[in-house]
Design a protein around this motif. Structure first.
Motif, PDB file in Angstrom:
ATOM      1  N   VAL A  27       0.879  -1.162   0.000  1.00 16.07           N
ATOM      2  CA  VAL A  27       0.000   0.000   0.000  1.00 16.07           C
ATOM      3  C   VAL A  27       0.920   1.217   0.000  1.00 16.07           C
ATOM      4  CG1 VAL A  27      -1.803   1.264   1.210  1.00 16.07           C
ATOM      5  CG2 VAL A  27      -1.767  -1.239   1.291  1.00 16.07           C
ATOM      6  N   ILE A  28       0.832   2.027  -1.052  1.00 15.78           N
ATOM      7  CA  ILE A  28       1.823   3.100  -1.222  1.00 15.78           C
ATOM      8  C   ILE A  28       1.129   4.443  -1.445  1.00 15.78           C
ATOM      9  CG2 ILE A  28       2.054   2.906  -3.743  1.00 15.78           C
ATOM     10  CD1 ILE A  28       5.144   3.128  -3.268  1.00 15.78           C
ATOM     11  N   GLU A  29       1.705   5.463  -0.873  1.00 12.66           N
ATOM     12  CA  GLU A  29       1.174   6.828  -1.054  1.00 12.66           C
ATOM     13  C   GLU A  29       1.441   7.317  -2.474  1.00 12.66           C
ATOM     14  OE1 GLU A  29       3.140  10.184  -0.739  1.00 12.66           O
ATOM     15  OE2 GLU A  29       4.915   9.568   0.375  1.00 12.66           O
ATOM     16  N   SER A  30       0.740   8.387  -2.877  1.00 14.17           N
ATOM     17  CA  SER A  30       0.914   8.901  -4.240  1.00 14.17           C
ATOM     18  C   SER A  30       0.844  10.421  -4.288  1.00 14.17           C
ATOM     19  CB  SER A  30      -0.173   8.326  -5.158  1.00 14.17           C
ATOM     20  OG  SER A  30      -1.462   8.709  -4.709  1.00 14.17           O
ATOM     21  N   THR A  31       1.223  11.075  -3.187  1.00 10.71           N
ATOM     22  CA  THR A  31       1.106  12.536  -3.123  1.00 10.71           C
ATOM     23  C   THR A  31       1.753  13.207  -4.325  1.00 10.71           C
ATOM     24  OG1 THR A  31       1.174  12.363  -0.715  1.00 10.71           O
ATOM     25  CG2 THR A  31       1.519  14.545  -1.662  1.00 10.71           C
ATOM     26  N   TYR A  32       2.960  12.770  -4.676  1.00  9.99           N
ATOM     27  CA  TYR A  32       3.663  13.319  -5.844  1.00  9.99           C
ATOM     28  C   TYR A  32       3.847  12.246  -6.918  1.00  9.99           C
ATOM     29  CZ  TYR A  32       4.697  17.538  -3.180  1.00  9.99           C
ATOM     30  OH  TYR A  32       4.588  18.711  -2.473  1.00  9.99           O
ATOM     31  N   GLY A  33       2.816  11.428  -7.101  1.00 12.86           N
ATOM     32  CA  GLY A  33       2.893  10.363  -8.089  1.00 12.86           C
ATOM     33  C   GLY A  33       2.918  10.829  -9.522  1.00 12.86           C
ATOM     34  N   ASP A  34       2.661  12.115  -9.745  1.00 11.19           N
ATOM     35  CA  ASP A  34       2.621  12.644 -11.110  1.00 11.19           C
ATOM     36  C   ASP A  34       3.707  13.670 -11.392  1.00 11.19           C
ATOM     37  OD1 ASP A  34       1.593  14.535  -9.398  1.00 11.19           O
ATOM     38  OD2 ASP A  34      -0.065  15.127 -10.702  1.00 11.19           O
ATOM     39  N   ARG A  35       4.730  13.726 -10.545  1.00 12.20           N
ATOM     40  CA  ARG A  35       5.770  14.742 -10.794  1.00 12.20           C
ATOM     41  C   ARG A  35       7.103  14.315 -10.186  1.00 12.20           C
ATOM     42  NH1 ARG A  35       2.609  19.233  -7.457  1.00 12.20           N
ATOM     43  NH2 ARG A  35       0.935  17.881  -8.149  1.00 12.20           N
ATOM     44  N   LEU A  36       8.155  15.035 -10.598  1.00 11.68           N
ATOM     45  CA  LEU A  36       9.506  14.798 -10.103  1.00 11.68           C
ATOM     46  C   LEU A  36       9.984  16.026  -9.330  1.00 11.68           C
ATOM     47  CD1 LEU A  36      11.128  13.187 -13.274  1.00 11.68           C
ATOM     48  CD2 LEU A  36      10.181  11.997 -11.282  1.00 11.68           C
ATOM     49  N   HIS A  37      10.657  15.794  -8.218  1.00 11.67           N
ATOM     50  CA  HIS A  37      11.250  16.897  -7.468  1.00 11.67           C
ATOM     51  C   HIS A  37      12.535  17.355  -8.137  1.00 11.67           C
ATOM     52  CE1 HIS A  37       8.373  16.252  -4.393  1.00 11.67           C
ATOM     53  NE2 HIS A  37       8.967  15.262  -3.768  1.00 11.67           N
ATOM     54  N   ASP A  38      12.935  18.591  -7.839  1.00  6.17           N
ATOM     55  CA  ASP A  38      14.279  19.023  -8.194  1.00  6.17           C
ATOM     56  C   ASP A  38      15.297  18.153  -7.460  1.00  6.17           C
ATOM     57  OD1 ASP A  38      13.296  21.076  -9.738  1.00  6.17           O
ATOM     58  OD2 ASP A  38      13.496  22.596  -8.170  1.00  6.17           O
ATOM     59  N   SER A  39      16.467  17.989  -8.051  1.00  5.15           N
ATOM     60  CA  SER A  39      17.536  17.303  -7.341  1.00  5.15           C
ATOM     61  C   SER A  39      17.975  18.147  -6.155  1.00  5.15           C
ATOM     62  CB  SER A  39      18.733  17.065  -8.264  1.00  5.15           C
ATOM     63  OG  SER A  39      19.362  18.307  -8.575  1.00  5.15           O
ATOM     64  N   ARG A  40      18.682  17.554  -5.230  1.00  5.63           N
ATOM     65  CA  ARG A  40      19.110  18.317  -4.049  1.00  5.63           C
ATOM     66  C   ARG A  40      20.023  19.465  -4.457  1.00  5.63           C
ATOM     67  NH1 ARG A  40      22.849  16.682   0.856  1.00  5.63           N
ATOM     68  NH2 ARG A  40      22.640  18.620   2.004  1.00  5.63           N
ATOM     69  N   ARG A  41      20.913  19.235  -5.393  1.00  2.03           N
ATOM     70  CA  ARG A  41      21.795  20.318  -5.838  1.00  2.03           C
ATOM     71  C   ARG A  41      20.987  21.451  -6.444  1.00  2.03           C
ATOM     72  NH1 ARG A  41      26.835  18.770  -9.562  1.00  2.03           N
ATOM     73  NH2 ARG A  41      27.382  17.804  -7.567  1.00  2.03           N
ATOM     74  N   GLN A  42      19.974  21.115  -7.228  1.00  2.00           N
ATOM     75  CA  GLN A  42      19.125  22.142  -7.840  1.00  2.00           C
ATOM     76  C   GLN A  42      18.352  22.924  -6.790  1.00  2.00           C
ATOM     77  OE1 GLN A  42      16.977  19.409 -10.427  1.00  2.00           O
ATOM     78  NE2 GLN A  42      17.868  20.348 -12.244  1.00  2.00           N
ATOM     79  N   ARG A  43      17.836  22.211  -5.790  1.00  3.81           N
ATOM     80  CA  ARG A  43      17.008  22.905  -4.800  1.00  3.81           C
ATOM     81  C   ARG A  43      17.848  23.812  -3.912  1.00  3.81           C
ATOM     82  NH1 ARG A  43      15.307  18.161  -0.434  1.00  3.81           N
ATOM     83  NH2 ARG A  43      16.995  18.576   1.027  1.00  3.81           N
ATOM     84  N   ILE A  44      19.098  23.412  -3.592  1.00  5.44           N
ATOM     85  CA  ILE A  44      19.973  24.272  -2.798  1.00  5.44           C
ATOM     86  C   ILE A  44      20.304  25.538  -3.587  1.00  5.44           C
ATOM     87  CG2 ILE A  44      22.260  24.474  -1.753  1.00  5.44           C
ATOM     88  CD1 ILE A  44      22.117  21.471  -1.163  1.00  5.44           C
ATOM     89  N   LYS A  45      20.610  25.371  -4.875  1.00  6.45           N
ATOM     90  CA  LYS A  45      20.910  26.525  -5.716  1.00  6.45           C
ATOM     91  C   LYS A  45      19.699  27.425  -5.821  1.00  6.45           C
ATOM     92  CE  LYS A  45      23.589  28.910  -8.398  1.00  6.45           C
ATOM     93  NZ  LYS A  45      24.767  29.604  -7.842  1.00  6.45           N
ATOM     94  N   ARG A  46      18.527  26.823  -5.971  1.00  3.01           N
ATOM     95  CA  ARG A  46      17.295  27.604  -6.071  1.00  3.01           C
ATOM     96  C   ARG A  46      17.015  28.334  -4.770  1.00  3.01           C
ATOM     97  NH1 ARG A  46      13.748  30.853  -8.103  1.00  3.01           N
ATOM     98  NH2 ARG A  46      11.575  30.263  -7.979  1.00  3.01           N
ATOM     99  N   LEU A  47      17.243  27.676  -3.619  1.00  2.00           N
ATOM    100  CA  LEU A  47      17.048  28.323  -2.323  1.00  2.00           C
ATOM    101  C   LEU A  47      17.976  29.523  -2.187  1.00  2.00           C
ATOM    102  CD1 LEU A  47      15.851  28.436   0.539  1.00  2.00           C
ATOM    103  CD2 LEU A  47      17.600  26.784   1.246  1.00  2.00           C
TER     104      LEU A  47
END
Length: 286
Positions: A27-47
């Motif tokens: 039984v698995i959640e699907s909150t973001y089942g339709d999208r991909l997150h930024d990579s950690r490097r991308q999110r740090i740069k974006r922050l």
């Protein structure tokens, strides 16, 4: 097996989730089942880019965040940015080491302390910072607000003075609502969402109508959204589509069935199609 909130694989403080050897049914959640997150490097740069842009106006950068997980990850990344950029100025009148970071949440403060006490279970990167004499959850610019009268005074002070600050505020006990009521109508401030905003919530309404210069109603008061509204992906407690798929695909003995729960219909359907493409029987649970 029930996945719970699966978690992102590259959280800076916690080891990545590991798939079990086998499961008959998942039984698995699907909150973001339709999208991909930024990579950690991308999110740090974006922050970093968000902070450099936002603090030019000498306003408050407000992060609505859950007390567990999200707050600690943000502190970890903020400490890294301040440490790396401690020489240059943010602008002519503000150095990075002068920037105040405020956690306005008694519960978040308690859990941050718990995280610190459990540092023996942190991942290798976080432990390396400790060996360097740094503590990513306790640094000189970090301040905690736990009393309600302090909270009210701070909200009024930031609204009146526009002193540069980063505030991570709890979603509960009306704290974040007080900040939004005081700051949303002023273009000097920014609201940065780092987690999922469910449909029908105040956060979702601000995300939707803020970029259009719209308004929201808070406690019967209509507030025009003049503050800049920014969304950063990758800080969610929920894995993205790739993380959900990998959790099942990396089992040596695949489950006979995957039941998809906890997500909007579109996210569930998209994740189901992705599982079926891998030859994994997946159904959407009602």
């Amino acid at each position: 097996m029930f996945s719970g909130d699966l978690g992102a694989p590259y959280a800076p403080l916690l080891p990545a989730p590991k798939a079990p050897y086998a499961a008959d049914e998942v039984v698995i959640e699907s909150t973001y089942g339709d999208r991909l997150h930024d990579s950690r490097r991308q999110r740090i740069k974006r922050l970093e880019q968000v902070l450099l842009h936002s603090l030019q106006d000498n306003g408050t950068v407000l992060f609505p965040a859950f007390s567990i997980g999200r707050t600690q990850e943000l502190l970890y990344e903020l400490e890294a940015i301040i440490h790396r950029l401690r020489g240059p100025r943010i602008h002519q009148n503000l150095h990075w080491h002068e920037l105040q970071i405020i956690v306005d949440s008694p519960l978040a403060a308690k859990f941050t302390q718990a995280y610190s006490e459990l540092k023996g279970s942190w991942d290798n990167e976080a432990k390396q910072r400790l060996r360097q004499g740094r503590h990513p959850l306790s640094f000189s610019q970090l301040h905690t607000v736990d009393r309600h009268n302090q909270h009210l005074d701070l909200v009024l002070f930031l609204a009146r003075t526009k002193q540069p600050a980063i505030v991570i505020a709890a979603s509960g006990m009306c704290r974040i609502v007080n900040y939004l009521t005081a700051l949303l109508a002023d273009k000097a401030h920014q609201v940065v969402f780092v987690g999922y905003q469910a449909r029908g919530t105040l956060g979702a309404a601000i995300q939707r109508f803020g970029p259009q210069g719209g308004y929201v109603d808070i406690d019967g008061q209509r507030i025009t959204i003049s503050a800049e509204i920014i969304t950063l992906s990758g800080y969610s407690a929920h894995a993205d589509q790739a993380g959900l798929l990998n959790f099942v695909n990396r089992m040596v003995r695949k489950p006979q069935q995957v039941r998809i729960v906890h997500g909007d219909n579109e996210a569930k359907q998209t994740l189901q199609k992705a599982f079926l493409q891998y030859g994994i029987n997946a159904i959407i649970a009602s």
